[in-house]
Write a protein that holds these residues in place. Structure first.
Motif, short mmCIF file in Angstrom:
data_model
loop_
_atom_site.label_atom_id
_atom_site.label_comp_id
_atom_site.label_asym_id
_atom_site.label_seq_id
_atom_site.Cartn_x
_atom_site.Cartn_y
_atom_site.Cartn_z
N SER A 1 6.08 10.05 -11.01
CA SER A 1 7.43 9.55 -10.71
C SER A 1 7.31 8.48 -9.64
O SER A 1 6.22 8.05 -9.30
CB SER A 1 8.33 10.71 -10.26
OG SER A 1 7.81 11.33 -9.10
N GLY A 2 8.43 8.04 -9.12
CA GLY A 2 8.40 6.99 -8.11
C GLY A 2 8.25 5.63 -8.76
O GLY A 2 8.25 5.50 -9.98
N PRO A 3 8.11 4.59 -7.96
CA PRO A 3 7.97 3.24 -8.50
C PRO A 3 6.68 3.08 -9.31
O PRO A 3 5.69 3.78 -9.06
CB PRO A 3 7.92 2.34 -7.26
CG PRO A 3 8.27 3.18 -6.11
CD PRO A 3 8.10 4.60 -6.50
N ARG A 4 6.71 2.15 -10.24
CA ARG A 4 5.51 1.84 -11.03
C ARG A 4 4.41 1.41 -10.07
O ARG A 4 4.64 0.72 -9.09
CB ARG A 4 5.83 0.70 -11.99
CG ARG A 4 4.73 0.45 -12.98
CD ARG A 4 5.02 -0.67 -13.92
NE ARG A 4 6.44 -0.88 -14.12
CZ ARG A 4 6.96 -1.62 -15.07
NH1 ARG A 4 6.18 -2.24 -15.91
NH2 ARG A 4 8.25 -1.78 -15.17
N ARG B 1 2.93 12.58 -3.71
CA ARG B 1 3.52 13.54 -4.65
C ARG B 1 4.09 12.80 -5.86
O ARG B 1 3.91 13.22 -7.00
CB ARG B 1 4.60 14.37 -3.96
CG ARG B 1 5.10 15.51 -4.82
CD ARG B 1 6.06 16.47 -4.12
NE ARG B 1 5.85 16.62 -2.70
CZ ARG B 1 6.66 16.11 -1.74
NH1 ARG B 1 7.73 15.44 -2.06
NH2 ARG B 1 6.39 16.28 -0.47
N TRP B 2 4.80 11.69 -5.60
CA TRP B 2 5.32 10.88 -6.71
C TRP B 2 4.17 10.45 -7.62
O TRP B 2 4.28 10.52 -8.84
CB TRP B 2 6.04 9.65 -6.20
CG TRP B 2 7.35 9.89 -5.54
CD1 TRP B 2 8.14 11.01 -5.61
CD2 TRP B 2 8.06 8.97 -4.70
NE1 TRP B 2 9.27 10.84 -4.86
CE2 TRP B 2 9.26 9.61 -4.30
CE3 TRP B 2 7.79 7.69 -4.24
CZ2 TRP B 2 10.19 8.98 -3.47
CZ3 TRP B 2 8.71 7.07 -3.42
CH2 TRP B 2 9.91 7.71 -3.04
N ASN B 3 3.07 10.00 -7.02
CA ASN B 3 1.92 9.55 -7.81
C ASN B 3 1.37 10.67 -8.68
O ASN B 3 1.07 10.47 -9.85
CB ASN B 3 0.81 9.00 -6.91
CG ASN B 3 1.17 7.66 -6.31
OD1 ASN B 3 2.12 7.01 -6.72
ND2 ASN B 3 0.40 7.25 -5.32
N SER B 4 1.23 11.85 -8.11
CA SER B 4 0.64 12.96 -8.86
C SER B 4 1.57 13.45 -9.97
O SER B 4 1.11 13.94 -10.99
CB SER B 4 0.26 14.12 -7.93
OG SER B 4 1.41 14.73 -7.40
N SER C 1 0.86 -1.18 0.00
CA SER C 1 0.00 0.00 0.00
C SER C 1 0.90 1.24 0.00
O SER C 1 2.11 1.14 0.26
CB SER C 1 -0.87 0.00 1.26
OG SER C 1 -0.06 0.23 2.41
N PRO C 2 0.35 2.41 -0.27
CA PRO C 2 1.17 3.63 -0.18
C PRO C 2 1.83 3.78 1.20
O PRO C 2 2.99 4.16 1.30
CB PRO C 2 0.17 4.76 -0.46
CG PRO C 2 -0.85 4.11 -1.36
CD PRO C 2 -0.98 2.71 -0.82
N GLN C 3 1.08 3.47 2.27
CA GLN C 3 1.65 3.56 3.62
C GLN C 3 2.81 2.60 3.79
O GLN C 3 3.86 2.96 4.34
CB GLN C 3 0.56 3.27 4.67
CG GLN C 3 1.07 3.30 6.10
CD GLN C 3 1.51 4.68 6.54
OE1 GLN C 3 0.84 5.66 6.25
NE2 GLN C 3 2.63 4.77 7.23
#
Length: 87
Positions: A37-40, A31-34, A14-16
């Motif tokens: 960026s970040g992991p797939r 922020r990565w999601n929006s 999960s994100p948490q």
């Protein structure tokens, strides 16, 4: 699936859990999601989840300075989720 390695590689965070695993604030994950960026990430119904194997690949790419190894794909796997929730 055979062997414990496959179960570990296919585990969904999960994100948490991703925030705890990477040691960053939950707000950073969002922020990565929006920003894309970040992991797939993928969607399981209405929930965002991360494959542990994708997180590991992303972290390795960060260490080598290559950035993100692949574009974000938002897969909807809710059709057969079996949780009784509509997609």
């Amino acid at each position: 699936m055979t062997g414990d390695g496959n179960l570990t590689d296919r585990r969904l965070l999960s994100p948490q859990e991703l925030a705890e695993y990477t040691g960053v604030p939950l707000a950073t994950i969002y922020r990565w999601n929006s920003k894309g960026s970040g992991p797939r990430r993928l969607r399981v119904g209405v929930h965002v989840r991360y494959r542990l194997s994708d997180v590991e690949a992303w972290l390795e790419a960060q260490e080598s300075g290559q950035g993100r190894p692949a574009p974000t794909l938002m897969a909807d796997v809710s059709a057969n989720s079996g949780d009784g929730h509509a997609a």
